[in-house]
Design a protein around this motif. Structure first.
Motif, PDB file in Angstrom:
ATOM      1  N   PRO A   1      18.941 -57.076 -18.856  1.00 39.37           N
ATOM      2  CA  PRO A   1      19.653 -58.305 -18.464  1.00 39.37           C
ATOM      3  C   PRO A   1      19.476 -58.556 -16.972  1.00 39.37           C
ATOM      4  O   PRO A   1      19.510 -57.621 -16.164  1.00 39.37           O
ATOM      5  CB  PRO A   1      21.117 -57.993 -18.807  1.00 39.37           C
ATOM      6  N   SER A   2      19.290 -59.805 -16.593  1.00 41.22           N
ATOM      7  CA  SER A   2      18.990 -60.130 -15.193  1.00 41.22           C
ATOM      8  C   SER A   2      20.095 -59.678 -14.245  1.00 41.22           C
ATOM      9  O   SER A   2      19.817 -59.151 -13.155  1.00 41.22           O
ATOM     10  CB  SER A   2      18.747 -61.637 -15.047  1.00 41.22           C
ATOM     11  N   GLU A   3      21.360 -59.861 -14.627  1.00 40.02           N
ATOM     12  CA  GLU A   3      22.465 -59.467 -13.750  1.00 40.02           C
ATOM     13  C   GLU A   3      22.505 -57.951 -13.563  1.00 40.02           C
ATOM     14  O   GLU A   3      22.693 -57.450 -12.448  1.00 40.02           O
ATOM     15  CB  GLU A   3      23.798 -59.950 -14.339  1.00 40.02           C
ATOM     16  N   THR A   4      22.297 -57.225 -14.658  1.00 37.67           N
ATOM     17  CA  THR A   4      22.307 -55.765 -14.587  1.00 37.67           C
ATOM     18  C   THR A   4      21.154 -55.253 -13.740  1.00 37.67           C
ATOM     19  O   THR A   4      21.326 -54.362 -12.898  1.00 37.67           O
ATOM     20  CB  THR A   4      22.226 -55.169 -16.002  1.00 37.67           C
ATOM     21  N   LEU A   5      19.975 -55.814 -13.957  1.00 39.37           N
ATOM     22  CA  LEU A   5      18.799 -55.376 -13.209  1.00 39.37           C
ATOM     23  C   LEU A   5      18.959 -55.678 -11.719  1.00 39.37           C
ATOM     24  O   LEU A   5      18.611 -54.844 -10.867  1.00 39.37           O
ATOM     25  CB  LEU A   5      17.546 -56.063 -13.761  1.00 39.37           C
ATOM     26  N   ALA A   6      19.497 -56.845 -11.405  1.00 41.89           N
ATOM     27  CA  ALA A   6      19.696 -57.199  -9.996  1.00 41.89           C
ATOM     28  C   ALA A   6      20.665 -56.242  -9.320  1.00 41.89           C
ATOM     29  O   ALA A   6      20.438 -55.802  -8.179  1.00 41.89           O
ATOM     30  CB  ALA A   6      20.199 -58.640  -9.893  1.00 41.89           C
ATOM     31  N   ALA A   7      21.753 -55.879 -10.013  1.00 44.56           N
ATOM     32  CA  ALA A   7      22.730 -54.943  -9.444  1.00 44.56           C
ATOM     33  C   ALA A   7      22.107 -53.573  -9.229  1.00 44.56           C
ATOM     34  O   ALA A   7      22.334 -52.921  -8.197  1.00 44.56           O
ATOM     35  CB  ALA A   7      23.947 -54.842 -10.362  1.00 44.56           C
ATOM     36  N   ALA A   8      21.304 -53.120 -10.191  1.00 42.55           N
ATOM     37  CA  ALA A   8      20.662 -51.810 -10.071  1.00 42.55           C
ATOM     38  C   ALA A   8      19.673 -51.795  -8.912  1.00 42.55           C
ATOM     39  O   ALA A   8      19.608 -50.829  -8.137  1.00 42.55           O
ATOM     40  CB  ALA A   8      19.959 -51.459 -11.376  1.00 42.55           C
ATOM     41  N   ARG A   9      18.893 -52.879  -8.760  1.00 43.77           N
ATOM     42  CA  ARG A   9      17.915 -52.931  -7.671  1.00 43.77           C
ATOM     43  C   ARG A   9      18.604 -52.963  -6.309  1.00 43.77           C
ATOM     44  O   ARG A   9      18.146 -52.320  -5.363  1.00 43.77           O
ATOM     45  CB  ARG A   9      17.024 -54.158  -7.846  1.00 43.77           C
ATOM     46  N   ARG A  10      19.703 -53.727  -6.207  1.00 43.36           N
ATOM     47  CA  ARG A  10      20.421 -53.775  -4.929  1.00 43.36           C
ATOM     48  C   ARG A  10      20.960 -52.398  -4.563  1.00 43.36           C
ATOM     49  O   ARG A  10      20.867 -51.957  -3.411  1.00 43.36           O
ATOM     50  CB  ARG A  10      21.581 -54.775  -5.021  1.00 43.36           C
ATOM     51  N   THR A  11      21.520 -51.716  -5.548  1.00 42.25           N
ATOM     52  CA  THR A  11      22.115 -50.407  -5.281  1.00 42.25           C
ATOM     53  C   THR A  11      21.040 -49.378  -4.927  1.00 42.25           C
ATOM     54  O   THR A  11      21.197 -48.599  -3.980  1.00 42.25           O
ATOM     55  CB  THR A  11      22.918 -49.926  -6.500  1.00 42.25           C
ATOM     56  N   VAL A  12      19.957 -49.367  -5.684  1.00 43.78           N
ATOM     57  CA  VAL A  12      18.856 -48.445  -5.390  1.00 43.78           C
ATOM     58  C   VAL A  12      18.276 -48.734  -4.014  1.00 43.78           C
ATOM     59  O   VAL A  12      17.869 -47.815  -3.281  1.00 43.78           O
ATOM     60  CB  VAL A  12      17.774 -48.553  -6.488  1.00 43.78           C
ATOM     61  N   GLY A  13      18.252 -50.013  -3.628  1.00 40.79           N
ATOM     62  CA  GLY A  13      17.695 -50.398  -2.339  1.00 40.79           C
ATOM     63  C   GLY A  13      18.467 -49.871  -1.152  1.00 40.79           C
ATOM     64  O   GLY A  13      17.947 -49.857  -0.027  1.00 40.79           O
TER      65      GLY A  13
ATOM     66  N   VAL B   1      21.566 -43.509  -9.544  1.00 42.25           N
ATOM     67  CA  VAL B   1      22.279 -44.628  -8.941  1.00 42.25           C
ATOM     68  C   VAL B   1      22.158 -45.880  -9.815  1.00 42.25           C
ATOM     69  O   VAL B   1      23.118 -46.644  -9.978  1.00 42.25           O
ATOM     70  CB  VAL B   1      21.723 -44.888  -7.522  1.00 42.25           C
ATOM     71  N   ALA B   2      20.977 -46.092 -10.395  1.00 36.99           N
ATOM     72  CA  ALA B   2      20.766 -47.254 -11.250  1.00 36.99           C
ATOM     73  C   ALA B   2      21.664 -47.207 -12.480  1.00 36.99           C
ATOM     74  O   ALA B   2      22.189 -48.246 -12.921  1.00 36.99           O
ATOM     75  CB  ALA B   2      19.299 -47.341 -11.671  1.00 36.99           C
ATOM     76  N   VAL B   3      21.860 -46.017 -13.043  1.00 37.26           N
ATOM     77  CA  VAL B   3      22.749 -45.883 -14.200  1.00 37.26           C
ATOM     78  C   VAL B   3      24.172 -46.275 -13.830  1.00 37.26           C
ATOM     79  O   VAL B   3      24.859 -47.003 -14.568  1.00 37.26           O
ATOM     80  CB  VAL B   3      22.732 -44.438 -14.748  1.00 37.26           C
ATOM     81  N   THR B   4      24.627 -45.816 -12.668  1.00 39.44           N
ATOM     82  CA  THR B   4      25.985 -46.132 -12.227  1.00 39.44           C
ATOM     83  C   THR B   4      26.152 -47.635 -12.012  1.00 39.44           C
ATOM     84  O   THR B   4      27.168 -48.229 -12.406  1.00 39.44           O
ATOM     85  CB  THR B   4      26.306 -45.377 -10.928  1.00 39.44           C
ATOM     86  N   ALA B   5      25.156 -48.258 -11.398  1.00 35.50           N
ATOM     87  CA  ALA B   5      25.224 -49.696 -11.168  1.00 35.50           C
ATOM     88  C   ALA B   5      25.230 -50.467 -12.487  1.00 35.50           C
ATOM     89  O   ALA B   5      25.987 -51.432 -12.660  1.00 35.50           O
ATOM     90  CB  ALA B   5      24.043 -50.138 -10.301  1.00 35.50           C
ATOM     91  N   ALA B   6      24.399 -50.036 -13.425  1.00 33.92           N
ATOM     92  CA  ALA B   6      24.358 -50.705 -14.728  1.00 33.92           C
ATOM     93  C   ALA B   6      25.691 -50.577 -15.452  1.00 33.92           C
ATOM     94  O   ALA B   6      26.169 -51.537 -16.085  1.00 33.92           O
ATOM     95  CB  ALA B   6      23.232 -50.114 -15.570  1.00 33.92           C
ATOM     96  N   ALA B   7      26.313 -49.414 -15.358  1.00 30.51           N
ATOM     97  CA  ALA B   7      27.607 -49.211 -16.006  1.00 30.51           C
ATOM     98  C   ALA B   7      28.654 -50.154 -15.432  1.00 30.51           C
ATOM     99  O   ALA B   7      29.480 -50.717 -16.157  1.00 30.51           O
ATOM    100  CB  ALA B   7      28.053 -47.758 -15.841  1.00 30.51           C
ATOM    101  N   ALA B   8      28.623 -50.333 -14.102  1.00 32.22           N
ATOM    102  CA  ALA B   8      29.629 -51.169 -13.446  1.00 32.22           C
ATOM    103  C   ALA B   8      29.525 -52.633 -13.867  1.00 32.22           C
ATOM    104  O   ALA B   8      30.517 -53.364 -13.806  1.00 32.22           O
ATOM    105  CB  ALA B   8      29.495 -51.054 -11.930  1.00 32.22           C
TER     106      ALA B   8
END
Length: 418
Positions: free
Chosen positions: A128-140, A154-161
């Motif tokens: 999902p675009s929103e999930t992927l964007a959150a994961a990329r921001r957090t990993v960044g 970190v990406a897993v945590t962001a996706a969960a949130a």
């Protein structure tokens, strides 16, 4: 926080002799010994075949006795599972030869087979675009020196949130989360090479995150097969951690986080990096003989060789080696890997395992040493989800071993600061 017992229900089914034995950590013969001594009561099962036991009474006895007899498999815990069977140097996913599945089906198709027992030709996972964007921001936000497993955690945590429905543990909801989480993990990794348009296979999406070199069809087929082969391998350490989390009814993202935490150990997922470095050295020196000799001289095990579950060659390695024959740029690394096996065989009867095969792929395609660990982590996520689905169907908090206390006997006086 203390463990909370499962609330009693009048319709709770009684335990069979085998289930009582597993809960007590003893052999079935010992269960009948408890009955004869009056420590446990039993009733004849419907139809007069076998005995049944009250679950609460068995749990109470387990707490009192704390007894644990060795399991028939030689391990400490045995779980019923319908996912993976390993026997006679072969392994099977839901009864089907796993190497045949990997040769003939994509990673996503094999994952669906593992999850549902159904084959879905052409299935693709989408983030999902929103999930992927959150994961990329957090990993960044991570430091540049962070490893791929750091990024995945970190990406897993962001996706969960971003998933407010993550606590829904129904099979449909869990699978929906899994189908979006896995491509999110891949999409959150930094890109090293050119990417294809969206909609490709997971292997194609992962490739430019592993190397800057363009993908060719034979090499991409090896990566896809590696992903499929690594999905599950019975109760490996990370999978056990995932099942413990699921037993406590952690949501699927937390289950994957538990698996990733264990996977990073040098004796588990990170082992492929050691094989990569050893094989790269053998290629650079033009011979595996001095490299193997250096390991033997210093008492270090030769990476990529031997597996506790296989007496012969790891079937996963055998499958990848066969596919690597069709990758022209892999010829040098493949020859070096075979020389490693042959040289070591003069001293110990060890065979190639999956780590050595992954090293051939990573060395020959210009990937970093941690590429194998990345492939392992992304792939095994599907296996952890499969085991979580099984564990969600079991009694909560059943994975609760008892510790054997070896400290000083109480009561002791309250300690005072010096």
């Amino acid at each position: 926080m203390t463990d909370q017992p499962e609330p009693g229900r009048p319709d709770t089914p009684r335990l069979t002799t085998r289930e009582a034995a597993e809960l007590l950590g003893v052999k079935p013969e010992t269960v009948y010994a408890y009955v004869s001594r009056g420590q446990l009561s039993s009733e004849r099962a419907a139809g007069g075949r076998g005995s049944t036991f009250d679950a609460d009474e068995v749990r109470a006895l387990a707490r009192r006795s704390g007894r644990r007899e060795p399991s028939p498999a030689g391990g400490d815990l045995v779980f019923r599972t319908g996912i993976t069977l390993i026997e006679q140097d072969r392994y099977y996913f839901r009864g089907v030869d796993a190497t045949e599945l990997a040769r003939n089906h994509s990673y996503e198709e094999v994952a669906e087979w593992l999850w549902t027992g159904e084959l879905r030709p052409g299935v693709r996972f989408t983030a999902p675009s929103e999930t992927l964007a959150a994961a990329r921001r957090t990993v960044g936000t991570l430091p540049a020196h962070s490893g791929s497993t750091d990024r995945l955690r970190v990406a897993v945590t962001a996706a969960a949130a971003t998933d407010p429905l993550r606590f829904d543990l129904s099979p449909g909801a869990v699978l929906s989360s899994a189908r979006s989480l896995i491509p999110t993990l891949v999409g959150a990794l930094p890109v090293l090479g050119s990417t294809e348009a969206d909609g490709g296979s997971l292997a194609r999406e992962l490739w430019p995150r592993l190397t800057a070199r363009p993908a060719d069809a034979p090499a991409l087929a090896v990566l896809d097969a590696a992903l499929a082969l690594l999905i599950d391998h019975d109760l490996a350490a990370s999978t056990l951690a995932a099942r413990v989390a699921a037993s406590a009814r952690a949501h699927p993202y937390a289950v994957v986080s538990a698996g990733l935490g264990v996977l990073e150990g040098p004796l588990h997922g990170a082992a492929s990096g050691l094989a990569h470095r050893m094989l790269q050295e053998a290629v650079d020196r033009g011979s595996a003989v001095p490299v193997v000799a250096d390991h033997l001289r210093t008492g270090r095990p030769v990476p990529g060789l031997g597996h506790r579950l296989y007496r012969g060659e790891d079937p996963r390695a055998r499958t990848l080696f066969a596919l690597l024959e069709d990758v022209p740029q892999a010829a040098g690394a493949l020859a070096a890997a075979r020389e490693v096996v042959a040289t070591t065989a003069r001293h110990a009867p060890l065979h190639a395992n999956i780590d050595l095969a992954l090293a051939v792929l990573s060395v020959s395609c210009g990937m970093a040493a941690e590429a194998g660990e990345t492939v392992f982590a992304v792939s095994r996520t599907a296996g952890w989800i499969a085991h979580a689905l099984e564990e969600y169907g079991e009694r909560p908090l059943r994975i609760r071993p008892s510790g054997q206390y070896t400290g000083p006997r109480p009561p002791r006086p309250l300690p005072h600061a010096p």
